[in-house]
Structures are given as structure tokens and as C-alpha cells.
Write a protein that holds these residues in place. Structure first.
Motif, mmCIF file in Angstrom:
data_model
loop_
_atom_site.group_PDB
_atom_site.id
_atom_site.type_symbol
_atom_site.label_atom_id
_atom_site.label_comp_id
_atom_site.label_asym_id
_atom_site.label_seq_id
_atom_site.Cartn_x
_atom_site.Cartn_y
_atom_site.Cartn_z
ATOM 1 N N MET A 187 0.846 -1.185 0.000
ATOM 2 C CA MET A 187 0.000 0.000 0.000
ATOM 3 C C MET A 187 0.887 1.242 0.000
ATOM 4 N N ALA A 188 0.544 2.181 -0.835
ATOM 5 C CA ALA A 188 1.322 3.406 -0.964
ATOM 6 C C ALA A 188 1.157 4.281 0.275
ATOM 7 N N ALA A 189 2.224 4.974 0.609
ATOM 8 C CA ALA A 189 2.162 5.909 1.730
ATOM 9 C C ALA A 189 1.286 7.094 1.357
ATOM 10 N N GLU A 190 0.567 7.603 2.336
ATOM 11 C CA GLU A 190 -0.294 8.756 2.067
ATOM 12 C C GLU A 190 0.539 10.014 1.924
ATOM 13 N N GLN A 191 0.041 10.901 1.077
ATOM 14 C CA GLN A 191 0.655 12.201 0.865
ATOM 15 C C GLN A 191 -0.358 13.265 1.241
ATOM 16 N N ILE A 192 0.131 14.446 1.459
ATOM 17 C CA ILE A 192 -0.762 15.577 1.727
ATOM 18 C C ILE A 192 -0.996 16.310 0.418
ATOM 19 N N TYR A 193 -2.264 16.584 0.132
ATOM 20 C CA TYR A 193 -2.660 17.354 -1.055
ATOM 21 C C TYR A 193 -3.349 18.632 -0.596
ATOM 22 N N GLU A 194 -2.990 19.734 -1.193
ATOM 23 C CA GLU A 194 -3.681 21.001 -0.933
ATOM 24 C C GLU A 194 -4.830 21.120 -1.925
ATOM 25 N N VAL A 195 -5.961 21.648 -1.445
ATOM 26 C CA VAL A 195 -7.178 21.725 -2.254
ATOM 27 C C VAL A 195 -7.486 23.186 -2.553
ATOM 28 N N PHE A 196 -7.715 23.485 -3.822
ATOM 29 C CA PHE A 196 -8.061 24.828 -4.275
ATOM 30 C C PHE A 196 -9.381 24.756 -5.033
ATOM 31 N N ALA A 197 -10.215 25.796 -4.895
ATOM 32 C CA ALA A 197 -11.511 25.786 -5.573
ATOM 33 C C ALA A 197 -11.976 27.212 -5.824
ATOM 34 N N ARG A 198 -12.965 27.320 -6.705
ATOM 35 C CA ARG A 198 -13.614 28.614 -6.950
ATOM 36 C C ARG A 198 -15.109 28.390 -7.115
ATOM 37 N N GLY A 240 -8.384 23.976 1.804
ATOM 38 C CA GLY A 240 -7.984 23.003 2.812
ATOM 39 C C GLY A 240 -7.017 21.988 2.258
ATOM 40 N N SER A 241 -6.911 20.867 2.954
ATOM 41 C CA SER A 241 -6.001 19.815 2.521
ATOM 42 C C SER A 241 -6.614 18.457 2.845
ATOM 43 N N VAL A 242 -6.119 17.437 2.154
ATOM 44 C CA VAL A 242 -6.557 16.057 2.384
ATOM 45 C C VAL A 242 -5.330 15.158 2.324
ATOM 46 N N ASN A 243 -5.433 13.998 2.932
ATOM 47 C CA ASN A 243 -4.396 12.965 2.849
ATOM 48 C C ASN A 243 -4.913 11.858 1.957
ATOM 49 N N ALA A 244 -4.063 11.364 1.069
ATOM 50 C CA ALA A 244 -4.472 10.280 0.170
ATOM 51 C C ALA A 244 -3.228 9.556 -0.339
ATOM 52 N N PRO A 245 -3.366 8.258 -0.702
ATOM 53 C CA PRO A 245 -2.225 7.499 -1.196
ATOM 54 C C PRO A 245 -1.899 7.771 -2.669
ATOM 55 N N ASN A 246 -2.841 8.391 -3.421
ATOM 56 C CA ASN A 246 -2.574 8.690 -4.836
ATOM 57 C C ASN A 246 -3.455 9.843 -5.304
ATOM 58 N N ASP A 247 -3.178 10.307 -6.518
ATOM 59 C CA ASP A 247 -3.884 11.484 -7.051
ATOM 60 C C ASP A 247 -5.392 11.243 -7.181
ATOM 61 N N GLU A 248 -5.781 10.065 -7.653
ATOM 62 C CA GLU A 248 -7.205 9.805 -7.871
ATOM 63 C C GLU A 248 -7.984 9.830 -6.558
ATOM 64 N N LEU A 249 -7.441 9.194 -5.523
ATOM 65 C CA LEU A 249 -8.132 9.224 -4.228
ATOM 66 C C LEU A 249 -8.095 10.617 -3.619
ATOM 67 N N ALA A 250 -7.057 11.379 -3.895
ATOM 68 C CA ALA A 250 -7.011 12.769 -3.423
ATOM 69 C C ALA A 250 -8.165 13.565 -4.032
ATOM 70 N N ARG A 251 -8.447 13.338 -5.303
ATOM 71 C CA ARG A 251 -9.573 14.025 -5.962
ATOM 72 C C ARG A 251 -10.889 13.647 -5.298
ATOM 73 N N VAL A 252 -11.073 12.356 -5.014
ATOM 74 C CA VAL A 252 -12.308 11.885 -4.378
ATOM 75 C C VAL A 252 -12.437 12.453 -2.964
ATOM 76 N N HIS A 253 -11.350 12.400 -2.195
ATOM 77 C CA HIS A 253 -11.391 12.912 -0.815
ATOM 78 C C HIS A 253 -11.680 14.413 -0.814
ATOM 79 N N CYS A 264 -9.278 21.836 -7.600
ATOM 80 C CA CYS A 264 -7.997 21.227 -7.966
ATOM 81 C C CYS A 264 -7.300 20.730 -6.711
ATOM 82 N N VAL A 265 -6.507 19.685 -6.867
ATOM 83 C CA VAL A 265 -5.642 19.232 -5.786
ATOM 84 C C VAL A 265 -4.202 19.272 -6.286
#
Length: 71
Positions: A1-12, A23-36, A50-51
Motif C-alpha cells: 500500500m502506498a504511503a499517504e501524501q498531503i494534497y492542498e485543495v483549491f476551488a472557486r 484546505g487539505s486532504v491525505n491520500a495514497p494517490n492522485d485519484e483518491l485525493a480528488r475523491v477525498h 484542484c488538488v
């Protein structure tokens, strides 16, 4: 299992406003970061979201190096 990374979230909320950090989310990959991001910050009717991996952000100012004007 991939280690989780921190993603910053931007929106308008509309196309005329700038992207803002929401805000920010933790996820193991880009696709799950988008979902989270979508499920965590779904309280607004965003037109764009965007993440970005925190490790991919390029700092313009380093907070450890104070500019000569003291900010």
C-alpha cells in the motif's frame, strides 16, 4: 500500500473569482485525493476544484528567510 501524501485543495465558486485554498486532504494517490477533496469540501457549489501534492508546491518566499522589509 502506498504511503499517504498531503494534497492542498483549491476551488472557486464562479469563473470570475480566483482559485482559493480551501484546505487539505491525505491520500495514497492522485485519484483518491480528488475523491477525498470532493467529498470533504462539497458544502459549496464549486465550478472548479484542484488538488496539488504539497511536495509539488514551489515556494516563492521561504518563511525561514525573512525579507529585508520584515514581513
Amino acid at each position: 500500500m502506498a504511503a499517504e501524501q498531503i494534497y492542498e485543495v483549491f476551488a472557486r465558486k464562479n469563473h470570475e473569482e480566483a482559485l482559493m485554498h480551501v484546505g487539505s486532504v491525505n491520500a495514497p494517490n492522485d485519484e483518491l485525493a480528488r475523491v477525498h477533496a470532493w467529498t470533504t469540501y462539497d458544502e459549496e457549489s464549486w465550478v472548479e476544484m484542484c488538488v496539488v501534492r504539497r511536495t509539488q508546491i514551489i515556494p516563492v518566499l521561504n518563511p525561514e528567510n525573512r525579507p529585508i522589509w520584515g514581513n
